[in-house]
Design a protein around this motif. Structure first.
Motif, PDB file in Angstrom:
ATOM      1  N   THR A  85      63.501-102.581 -70.941  1.00  9.17           N
ATOM      2  CA  THR A  85      63.036-103.774 -70.235  1.00  9.17           C
ATOM      3  C   THR A  85      63.908-104.070 -69.019  1.00  9.17           C
ATOM      4  OG1 THR A  85      62.196-104.678 -72.313  1.00  9.17           O
ATOM      5  CG2 THR A  85      62.510-106.236 -70.494  1.00  9.17           C
ATOM      6  N   TYR A 145      63.058-101.483 -66.343  1.00 13.44           N
ATOM      7  CA  TYR A 145      61.764-101.777 -65.730  1.00 13.44           C
ATOM      8  C   TYR A 145      61.851-102.982 -64.795  1.00 13.44           C
ATOM      9  CZ  TYR A 145      56.895-102.955 -65.094  1.00 13.44           C
ATOM     10  OH  TYR A 145      55.688-103.261 -64.524  1.00 13.44           O
ATOM     11  N   THR A 146      62.465-104.059 -65.269  1.00  8.41           N
ATOM     12  CA  THR A 146      62.595-105.273 -64.458  1.00  8.41           C
ATOM     13  C   THR A 146      63.394-104.996 -63.187  1.00  8.41           C
ATOM     14  OG1 THR A 146      62.506-106.604 -66.476  1.00  8.41           O
ATOM     15  CG2 THR A 146      63.353-107.686 -64.503  1.00  8.41           C
ATOM     16  N   THR A 147      64.488-104.269 -63.326  1.00  3.81           N
ATOM     17  CA  THR A 147      65.306-103.926 -62.161  1.00  3.81           C
ATOM     18  C   THR A 147      64.505-103.074 -61.179  1.00  3.81           C
ATOM     19  OG1 THR A 147      67.301-103.983 -63.514  1.00  3.81           O
ATOM     20  CG2 THR A 147      67.452-102.831 -61.411  1.00  3.81           C
TER      21      THR A 147
END
Length: 124
Positions: free
Chosen positions: A27, A30-32
């Protein structure tokens, strides 16, 4: 990693550790990746050529690698470092705490003076 450590301490279960060691690093990656693309127009890694990738930002191979690294860190490295660091810091902690408070106070005052001199804040 701090989230994994805290959750593992709260729920010390091997299956739960496996689950959070998969979900949290993937997560975060992905967010980064989304933030880097959206705000900086950069792709610092590209998984488009990897099998089982999602938008080229995350892929199964690296999610497994992050999972293994997380579990090894939580189970072996982190306990070892805590014991070592605690044994070094414990005798000097009262002095170290006072020094840190003094340094942080000095830094805060110095920063406020710099901002005031640049006209970025008004101290009244």
């Amino acid at each position: 990693m701090a989230w994994i450590i805290q959750l593992h301490n709260a729920f010390p279960n091997k299956i739960f550790l496996l689950f959070i060691s998969i979900v949290i690093p993937t997560t975060v990656e992905y967010t980064t990746g989304i933030i880097m693309r959206k705000y900086f127009n950069k792709d610092y890694w590209d998984y488009f050529n990897e099998r089982y990738n999602y938008k080229g930002i995350i892929c199964l191979r690296f999610s497994i690698a992050w999972t293994i690294i997380s579990i090894l860190t939580i189970e072996f490295l982190q306990p070892f470092l805590i014991i070592r660091i605690y044994s070094i810091v414990k005798p000097i902690w009262p002095i170290l705490a006072i020094l840190l408070i003094i340094l942080l106070t000095f830094d805060e005052v110095y920063t406020l003076i710099k901002f005031k001199n640049k006209g970025q804040i008004n101290l009244k």
